[in-house]
Write a protein that holds these residues in place. Structure first.
Motif, short mmCIF file in Angstrom:
data_model
loop_
_atom_site.label_atom_id
_atom_site.label_comp_id
_atom_site.label_asym_id
_atom_site.label_seq_id
_atom_site.Cartn_x
_atom_site.Cartn_y
_atom_site.Cartn_z
N VAL A 1 0.87 -1.17 0.00
CA VAL A 1 0.00 0.00 0.00
C VAL A 1 0.91 1.22 0.00
O VAL A 1 1.81 1.33 0.83
N CYS A 2 0.68 2.11 -0.96
CA CYS A 2 1.49 3.34 -1.07
C CYS A 2 0.61 4.54 -0.72
O CYS A 2 -0.44 4.75 -1.33
N ARG B 1 -2.16 6.32 -2.72
CA ARG B 1 -1.67 6.54 -4.10
C ARG B 1 -1.87 5.28 -4.93
O ARG B 1 -2.29 5.34 -6.08
N SER B 2 -1.51 4.10 -4.37
CA SER B 2 -1.65 2.86 -5.13
C SER B 2 -1.69 1.68 -4.19
O SER B 2 -1.28 1.77 -3.02
N VAL B 3 -2.18 0.57 -4.71
CA VAL B 3 -2.24 -0.69 -3.99
C VAL B 3 -1.77 -1.77 -4.94
O VAL B 3 -2.23 -1.85 -6.08
N GLU B 4 -0.84 -2.59 -4.48
CA GLU B 4 -0.37 -3.73 -5.28
C GLU B 4 -0.96 -5.00 -4.70
O GLU B 4 -1.04 -5.17 -3.48
#
Length: 112
Positions: A26-27, A104-107
């Motif tokens: 998690v960013c 911002r983003s989730v991988e």
């Protein structure tokens, strides 16, 4: 410690949006003028994710600097402290950047 509630909200938002995904990273973006302690969020992340699809996920935090505009002279300048004074002597400052708190983003792990 409001960072615990913030971290719980982040975990809830990700699990609601990606209910069947195994999250690996998690960013976040957290502004220096947001009033949120990055070390506290990092501390709360592990325990908050236990038993969820985020368990074991890496937390990456980008911290953005603040920027203010003087309401008196209109000058804009970087500022990472809300107790600042413009070069003109005014303390009437409007925050124009640095209050961000967002995912911002989730991988996720690829299921093949």
């Amino acid at each position: 410690m409001h960072e615990l509630a913030i971290t719980q909200s982040i975990v809830e938002a990700v699990t609601q949006r990606l209910p069947d995904a195994q999250v690996t990273r998690v960013c976040l973006v957290i502004g220096k003028l947001s009033g949120v302690s990055v070390p506290s969020v990092e501390f709360c992340f592990g325990p908050t994710t236990e038993g969820t699809a985020l368990a074991g996920a890496e937390l990456q935090v980008e911290q953005t600097g603040g920027r203010v505009r003087c309401r008196h002279c209109g000058d804009e300048f970087p500022c990472d402290d809300l107790l600042a004074v413009c070069a003109c002597g005014s303390v009437e400052l409007e925050v124009i950047a640095g209050q961000e708190l967002l995912i911002r983003s989730v991988e996720v792990r690829n299921h093949v």
